[in-house]
Design a protein around this motif. Structure first.
Motif, mmCIF file in Angstrom:
data_model
loop_
_atom_site.group_PDB
_atom_site.id
_atom_site.type_symbol
_atom_site.label_atom_id
_atom_site.label_comp_id
_atom_site.label_asym_id
_atom_site.label_seq_id
_atom_site.Cartn_x
_atom_site.Cartn_y
_atom_site.Cartn_z
ATOM 1 N N GLU A 228 -2.512 -24.067 28.268
ATOM 2 C CA GLU A 228 -1.389 -23.844 27.710
ATOM 3 C C GLU A 228 -0.930 -24.925 26.553
ATOM 4 O OE1 GLU A 228 1.358 -23.400 31.002
ATOM 5 O OE2 GLU A 228 -0.236 -24.562 32.086
ATOM 6 N N ALA B 259 -0.059 -24.066 22.714
ATOM 7 C CA ALA B 259 1.170 -24.235 21.897
ATOM 8 C C ALA B 259 0.949 -25.209 20.612
ATOM 9 C CB ALA B 259 1.978 -24.942 22.837
ATOM 10 N N ILE C 175 3.700 -22.076 18.868
ATOM 11 C CA ILE C 175 4.538 -21.130 19.896
ATOM 12 C C ILE C 175 4.577 -22.139 21.199
ATOM 13 C CG2 ILE C 175 4.760 -19.192 21.043
ATOM 14 C CD1 ILE C 175 3.119 -17.794 18.491
ATOM 15 N N GLU C 176 5.672 -22.054 21.799
ATOM 16 C CA GLU C 176 5.949 -22.784 23.022
ATOM 17 C C GLU C 176 5.458 -21.640 24.050
ATOM 18 O OE1 GLU C 176 6.048 -25.580 25.425
ATOM 19 O OE2 GLU C 176 6.591 -25.891 23.341
ATOM 20 N N VAL C 177 4.423 -21.835 24.995
ATOM 21 C CA VAL C 177 3.848 -20.826 25.747
ATOM 22 C C VAL C 177 4.639 -21.052 26.973
ATOM 23 C CG1 VAL C 177 1.983 -20.216 24.474
ATOM 24 C CG2 VAL C 177 1.693 -22.366 25.968
ATOM 25 N N THR C 178 5.859 -20.656 27.375
ATOM 26 C CA THR C 178 6.586 -20.947 28.612
ATOM 27 C C THR C 178 6.388 -19.599 29.130
ATOM 28 O OG1 THR C 178 8.582 -20.779 27.299
ATOM 29 C CG2 THR C 178 7.656 -22.870 27.868
ATOM 30 N N THR C 179 6.381 -18.380 28.478
ATOM 31 C CA THR C 179 6.732 -17.030 29.099
ATOM 32 C C THR C 179 5.299 -16.167 28.922
ATOM 33 O OG1 THR C 179 7.666 -16.065 27.085
ATOM 34 C CG2 THR C 179 9.035 -17.333 28.715
ATOM 35 N N GLU D 220 5.378 -13.361 27.524
ATOM 36 C CA GLU D 220 5.402 -12.756 26.051
ATOM 37 C C GLU D 220 4.921 -13.841 25.001
ATOM 38 O OE1 GLU D 220 5.087 -10.581 23.089
ATOM 39 O OE2 GLU D 220 5.513 -9.817 25.061
ATOM 40 N N ASN D 221 5.456 -15.174 25.202
ATOM 41 C CA ASN D 221 4.857 -16.175 24.432
ATOM 42 C C ASN D 221 3.347 -16.436 24.168
ATOM 43 O OD1 ASN D 221 7.768 -16.254 23.633
ATOM 44 N ND2 ASN D 221 8.123 -18.329 24.324
ATOM 45 N N SER E 144 2.015 -13.652 22.308
ATOM 46 C CA SER E 144 2.301 -13.960 20.870
ATOM 47 C C SER E 144 1.445 -14.940 20.211
ATOM 48 C CB SER E 144 3.768 -14.134 20.709
ATOM 49 O OG SER E 144 4.609 -13.325 21.133
ATOM 50 N N ALA E 145 1.229 -16.174 21.148
ATOM 51 C CA ALA E 145 0.276 -17.071 20.419
ATOM 52 C C ALA E 145 -1.250 -16.442 20.406
ATOM 53 C CB ALA E 145 0.430 -18.225 21.349
#
Length: 149
Positions: free
Chosen positions: A36, A40, A45-49, A51-52, A55-56
């Motif tokens: 993760e 990022a 893109i911060e991959v905390t969710t 959906e993120n 998106s990444a």
């Protein structure tokens, strides 16, 4: 990577340690396997969710990567390409040492893909091998034959 890609070879990249990679390199990657933090760094893109994370992964696919497999430690892994996406749960084990887990995951993923297993089955196998590795001390434990089947 470019030469391998031009000759129709599979290119698997574990981007560790992570650096920003040029699009000219990304388009030659068949499989990329960031954790993760690396995802990022690669995408911004911060991959905390979830959906993120999606998106990444989409961003890397749009840049030409064939398949993204994100390793998320105890949260398992997420995979995505243009045909499918999904989650593979981590196995619950008593972790002793995480040294070598990512390398074991990538090696096992490669072996399973070379055996002709599906993407999901390959990730399940890689998860199983990495889970065993973290239950042992050191970076290169002997992996029992029963784990490798």
């Amino acid at each position: 990577m470019e030469i391998a890609s031009q000759h129709g070879k599979i290119v698997i990249l574990n981007p560790a340690p992570s650096l920003k990679l040029p699009d000219s390199l990304l388009k030659n990657i068949t499989f990329i396997t960031p954790n993760e933090t690396e995802l990022a760094q690669l995408t911004g893109i911060e991959v905390t969710t979830e959906e993120n994370i999606r998106s990444a992964c989409r961003l890397l696919l749009d840049k030409g990567v064939g398949t993204v497999v994100v390793t998320l430690g105890s949260k398992g892994s997420f995979y995505m390409n243009h045909e499918e996406s999904g989650w593979v749960q981590a196995l619950r084990v008593d972790t002793i040492d995480t040294t070598g887990a990512g390398d074991a995951f990538n090696g096992a993923l490669t072996v399973a893909l070379c055996r002709g297993e599906s993407l999901r089955s390959s990730i399940v196998f890689a998860t199983k091998v990495a889970a065993y590795v973290v239950t042992q001390m050191g970076a290169q434990p002997l992996i029992p034959e029963s784990i490798l089947k």
